[in-house]
Design a protein around this motif. Structure first.
Motif, PDB file in Angstrom:
ATOM      1  N   MET A 125     -18.068 -32.680 -55.374  1.00  0.00           N
ATOM      2  CA  MET A 125     -17.692 -31.564 -54.543  1.00  0.00           C
ATOM      3  C   MET A 125     -16.261 -31.791 -54.029  1.00  0.00           C
ATOM      4  N   ALA A 126     -15.454 -30.750 -54.071  1.00  0.00           N
ATOM      5  CA  ALA A 126     -14.077 -30.832 -53.603  1.00  0.00           C
ATOM      6  C   ALA A 126     -14.029 -31.125 -52.108  1.00  0.00           C
ATOM      7  N   GLU A 127     -13.037 -31.919 -51.726  1.00  0.00           N
ATOM      8  CA  GLU A 127     -12.861 -32.288 -50.322  1.00  0.00           C
ATOM      9  C   GLU A 127     -11.584 -31.650 -49.789  1.00  0.00           C
ATOM     10  N   LEU A 128     -11.715 -30.858 -48.732  1.00  0.00           N
ATOM     11  CA  LEU A 128     -10.579 -30.186 -48.133  1.00  0.00           C
ATOM     12  C   LEU A 128      -9.500 -31.191 -47.716  1.00  0.00           C
ATOM     13  N   ALA A 129      -9.916 -32.338 -47.230  1.00  0.00           N
ATOM     14  CA  ALA A 129      -8.962 -33.359 -46.781  1.00  0.00           C
ATOM     15  C   ALA A 129      -8.131 -33.918 -47.931  1.00  0.00           C
ATOM     16  N   ASN A 130      -8.617 -33.762 -49.177  1.00  0.00           N
ATOM     17  CA  ASN A 130      -7.936 -34.322 -50.341  1.00  0.00           C
ATOM     18  C   ASN A 130      -7.258 -33.265 -51.202  1.00  0.00           C
ATOM     19  N   LYS A 131      -7.085 -32.053 -50.668  1.00  0.00           N
ATOM     20  CA  LYS A 131      -6.477 -30.997 -51.476  1.00  0.00           C
ATOM     21  C   LYS A 131      -5.003 -31.299 -51.711  1.00  0.00           C
ATOM     22  N   TYR A 132      -4.518 -30.843 -52.863  1.00  0.00           N
ATOM     23  CA  TYR A 132      -3.107 -31.027 -53.176  1.00  0.00           C
ATOM     24  C   TYR A 132      -2.253 -30.149 -52.264  1.00  0.00           C
ATOM     25  N   PRO A 133      -1.092 -30.647 -51.842  1.00  0.00           N
ATOM     26  CA  PRO A 133      -0.243 -29.885 -50.915  1.00  0.00           C
ATOM     27  C   PRO A 133       0.330 -28.599 -51.520  1.00  0.00           C
ATOM     28  N   GLU A 134       0.375 -28.490 -52.837  1.00  0.00           N
ATOM     29  CA  GLU A 134       0.907 -27.286 -53.481  1.00  0.00           C
ATOM     30  C   GLU A 134       0.000 -26.067 -53.319  1.00  0.00           C
ATOM     31  N   ASN A 135      -1.271 -26.282 -53.029  1.00  0.00           N
ATOM     32  CA  ASN A 135      -2.200 -25.160 -52.849  1.00  0.00           C
ATOM     33  C   ASN A 135      -1.704 -24.244 -51.744  1.00  0.00           C
ATOM     34  N   VAL A 136      -1.701 -22.936 -52.019  1.00  0.00           N
ATOM     35  CA  VAL A 136      -1.357 -22.000 -50.954  1.00  0.00           C
ATOM     36  C   VAL A 136      -2.538 -21.908 -49.996  1.00  0.00           C
ATOM     37  N   THR A 137      -2.252 -21.598 -48.761  1.00  0.00           N
ATOM     38  CA  THR A 137      -3.285 -21.493 -47.732  1.00  0.00           C
ATOM     39  C   THR A 137      -4.270 -20.390 -48.083  1.00  0.00           C
ATOM     40  N   GLY A 138      -5.532 -20.688 -47.932  1.00  0.00           N
ATOM     41  CA  GLY A 138      -6.576 -19.718 -48.194  1.00  0.00           C
ATOM     42  C   GLY A 138      -7.883 -20.375 -48.571  1.00  0.00           C
TER      43      GLY A 138
END
Length: 78
Positions: free
Chosen positions: A1-14
């Motif tokens: 399961m994906a972890e919000l704390a480990n998201k890549y910084p390039e992801n746009v907010t949403g």
């Protein structure tokens, strides 16, 4: 399961994001090309545009459900 704390910084907010489990398999970019793209230097995908309609949201959800390493999450900030 994906972890919000480990998201890549390039992801746009949403809602949708890609985290550091991504293996650059291309499934999300093929499934929802209007929303996912590749970081060529880092060798991973990320969300460059959040879905703007129901059709795009459905494709992002399909990409998330099909991700072989569960690197796509849908619990990001709105």
């Amino acid at each position: 399961m994906a972890e919000l704390a480990n998201k890549y910084p390039e992801n746009v907010t949403g809602t949708f994001y890609v985290d550091d489990q991504c293996i650059d398999c291309d499934l999300c970019r093929e499934t929802a090309p209007a929303n996912f793209t590749r970081n060529d230097d880092g060798g991973h995908s990320y969300v460059y545009k959040q879905p703007e309609n129901d059709a795009e949201a459905a494709l992002c959800k399909e990409a998330m459900e099909g991700c072989p390493v569960e690197a796509i999450g849908s619990n990001g900030a709105e």
